[in-house]
Write a protein that holds these residues in place. Structure first.
Motif, mmCIF file in Angstrom:
data_model
loop_
_atom_site.group_PDB
_atom_site.id
_atom_site.type_symbol
_atom_site.label_atom_id
_atom_site.label_comp_id
_atom_site.label_asym_id
_atom_site.label_seq_id
_atom_site.Cartn_x
_atom_site.Cartn_y
_atom_site.Cartn_z
ATOM 1 N N VAL A 86 0.779 -1.128 -0.085
ATOM 2 C CA VAL A 86 -0.024 0.081 0.019
ATOM 3 C C VAL A 86 0.838 1.327 -0.037
ATOM 4 C CG1 VAL A 86 -1.533 1.359 1.167
ATOM 5 C CG2 VAL A 86 -1.941 -1.247 1.097
ATOM 6 N N VAL B 155 -7.080 -6.291 4.634
ATOM 7 C CA VAL B 155 -5.770 -6.438 4.834
ATOM 8 C C VAL B 155 -5.259 -7.868 5.003
ATOM 9 C CG1 VAL B 155 -5.980 -6.017 7.373
ATOM 10 C CG2 VAL B 155 -3.860 -5.266 6.253
ATOM 11 N N TRP C 278 -4.835 0.060 7.147
ATOM 12 C CA TRP C 278 -4.048 -1.007 6.663
ATOM 13 C C TRP C 278 -2.895 -1.398 7.685
ATOM 14 C CZ3 TRP C 278 -5.379 2.880 2.998
ATOM 15 C CH2 TRP C 278 -6.222 2.338 2.060
ATOM 16 N N SER D 148 0.266 -2.445 9.513
ATOM 17 C CA SER D 148 1.692 -3.396 8.897
ATOM 18 C C SER D 148 2.409 -3.034 9.967
ATOM 19 C CB SER D 148 1.887 -2.577 7.674
ATOM 20 O OG SER D 148 3.027 -3.172 7.261
#
Length: 515
Positions: free
Chosen positions: A308, A382, A474, A476
């Motif tokens: 992303v 996600v 998202w 991460s």
């Protein structure tokens, strides 16, 4: 036989017969007679070959006398040898003196002229000593193959021990072409001039960046203010000077959200063309997202399956979802599956919520506003993105002044250093710690930081709010920082379209083939 003073030249056979004759008042054949006879009947070639005898050689005294062709050739050869001997330096020594010896002049000259046929100039005439010296001192034209040195005036080529032994160098290559990319955004005016190097990479030749705040007041009025346009035009004049001073093969000059959203955006670009000579184009949001991705191709981890990538700008923020898979293309933009452009950036968000005095409550309000915009973005969950080897199949890439500022603060740099920031990995905990640290500083503390400065002190927290909303959407474990953006994407696309990295360039020590 007639007297030589009357115009007839005695031949060799006649001179020999006179020595054997007993009459006609001939001088007996003794030493004195020989010297007298040779003095009166010397051949022109012998006279011409004597040192210091310039001007003595010429046509015979008798106009009716037919000189043999062989003697005329000898006379011309000996005359040329004498002229070469006079032009030779005094330090030539006995070797050069031997070449113009009167007794051996004809024979040596004959051999020398046969060997020197490759030195003949136009119309077949031998090159004079001055022409040979000029050809020998002519500068090299860049060809890599070394040529043998020209023969010296005496006719003797220099020995190998006297010549410098230079290594072989490949044929000179033309310089790589120059490409230029200009990005006039809501907050910054940036220019890059670069030339391609290795595949997918380029070397920056010149660069320019200035904060102009073109979108200042745009959210309230819907128009570009006069002060903002004046600042942008002054910066673009600098860019025009840099572009005009170089031979640019191809360039692309773009304007983004501020010119795109303003009611007077087109008239502003007309003013720019009139005052600076630069023709700018307004790109759409999809093109802006693809350019942001193209500029960060080399920062994607080799084992990554999904990325992303986001670009937090001054008036808009572009987000692209990239699914790489097994067939990886050289152009990362070909793997974009979903993208969006949020109509919010650091300038517009800080103007609505305030950028100088930011509290935790106002910061959370900014985050929620961006989250509401992201909720309308239809993208894969996600869980579908975070698949890969050892949890490395998904990560974030941030390309904006916000993430580079966070990286500089994290590294505690005394001054911003792009070489240490570009490509830096930050963990999720490190990003959270940097955001909390910036939120605890007041405006003066942020302005005093060398990686932020007074120009960005009122914008950095608005950028952190946009980043926080993206991280919540998202999650991460890691994020990679990219100090690059639209300019790098423009350069990458132009060089790829021209095939600048496909052209085979000969190696430095590879002998070029000739056909």
């Amino acid at each position: 036989m007639k007297d030589p003073d009357h115009g007839e030249k005695p031949s060799e056979s006649g001179a020999s017969a006179a020595g054997r004759s007993d009459g006609n008042k001939m001088v007996p054949r003794n030493g004195k007679g020989k010297r007298k006879r040779r003095k009166s009947s010397a051949s022109p070639s012998a006279i011409a070959s004597q040192p210091g005898g310039a001007g003595l050689a010429g046509r015979p005294a008798g106009p009716d006398d037919a000189e043999p062709a062989r003697k005329r050739k000898r006379r011309r050869r000996s005359k040329s040898a004498k002229q070469q001997a006079q032009a030779a330096p005094a330090s030539a020594g006995s070797r050069d003196a031997q070449l113009v010896d009167p007794a051996m002049g004809d024979r040596k000259g004959h051999k020398r002229n046969k060997k020197a046929r490759h030195r003949r100039g136009i119309q077949g005439r031998p090159l004079t000593s001055g022409e040979r010296q000029q050809a020998q001192s002519r500068p090299n034209d860049g060809a890599a193959v070394s040529r043998p040195a020209a023969p010296q005036p005496g006719g003797q080529a220099p020995s190998r021990s006297d010549q410098p032994r230079a290594p072989f160098v490949a044929a000179s290559e033309p310089p790589a072409p120059l490409y230029a990319a200009l990005d006039l955004g809501t907050n910054n005016c940036r220019l890059l001039i670069a030339q391609p190097t290795r595949p997918g990479q380029f070397r920056v030749v010149d660069a320019f960046s200035r904060i102009v705040r073109l979108g200042e007041g745009l959210g309230a009025s819907g128009r570009l203010s006069d002060d903002a346009m004046d600042r942008a035009v002054e910066a673009l004049k600098v860019c025009a000077t840099k572009l005009g001073g170089r031979l640019i093969r191809r360039s692309r000059l773009i304007a983004t959200e501020a010119a795109r959203a303003a009611a007077n955006g087109e008239s502003f670009l007309e003013r720019v063309a009139k005052e600076t000579g630069l023709e700018l184009e307004i790109i759409n949001r999809e093109t802006e997202a693809r350019l942001a991705v193209s500029g960060c191709s080399s920062l994607v981890d080799r084992e990554t399956r999904s990325v992303v990538l986001f670009d937090i700008g001054g008036g808009s923020s572009e987000i692209a979802v990239i699914r790489i898979g097994d067939n990886r293309s050289n152009r990362l933009a070909n793997h974009i599956t979903h993208w969006t452009s949020l109509p919010v950036g650091v300038v517009t968000l800080s103007e609505r919520h305030g950028g100088q005095h930011v509290t935790p409550a106002s910061f959370e309000a900014m985050v929620q506003e961006v989250e509401g915009m992201l909720s309308r973005f239809d993208s894969p969950p996600v869980e579908a993105l975070a698949t890969g080897i050892a949890g490395s199949g998904f990560h974030l890439i941030g390309t904006s002044g916000t993430v580079t500022t966070l990286a500089g603060v994290h590294l505690d740099l005394p001054r911003y250093d792009r070489r240490r920031v570009d490509g830096l990995w930050l963990s999720d905990d490190e990003v959270s710690a940097m955001q909390a640290r910036l939120l605890s500083w007041d405006f003066d503390a942020r302005a005093a930081n060398p990686c932020i400065g007074p120009d960005r002190a009122d914008l950095v927290l608005a950028g952190c709010a946009i980043l926080e909303a993206i991280r919540r959407r998202w999650p991460s474990t890691r994020m990679r920082v990219a100090d690059r953006g639209l300019r790098e994407g423009l350069l990458t696309d132009m060089m790829a379209d021209d095939g600048a990295w496909r052209r085979s360039r000969p190696r430095r020590h590879q002998r070029s083939s000739t056909t």
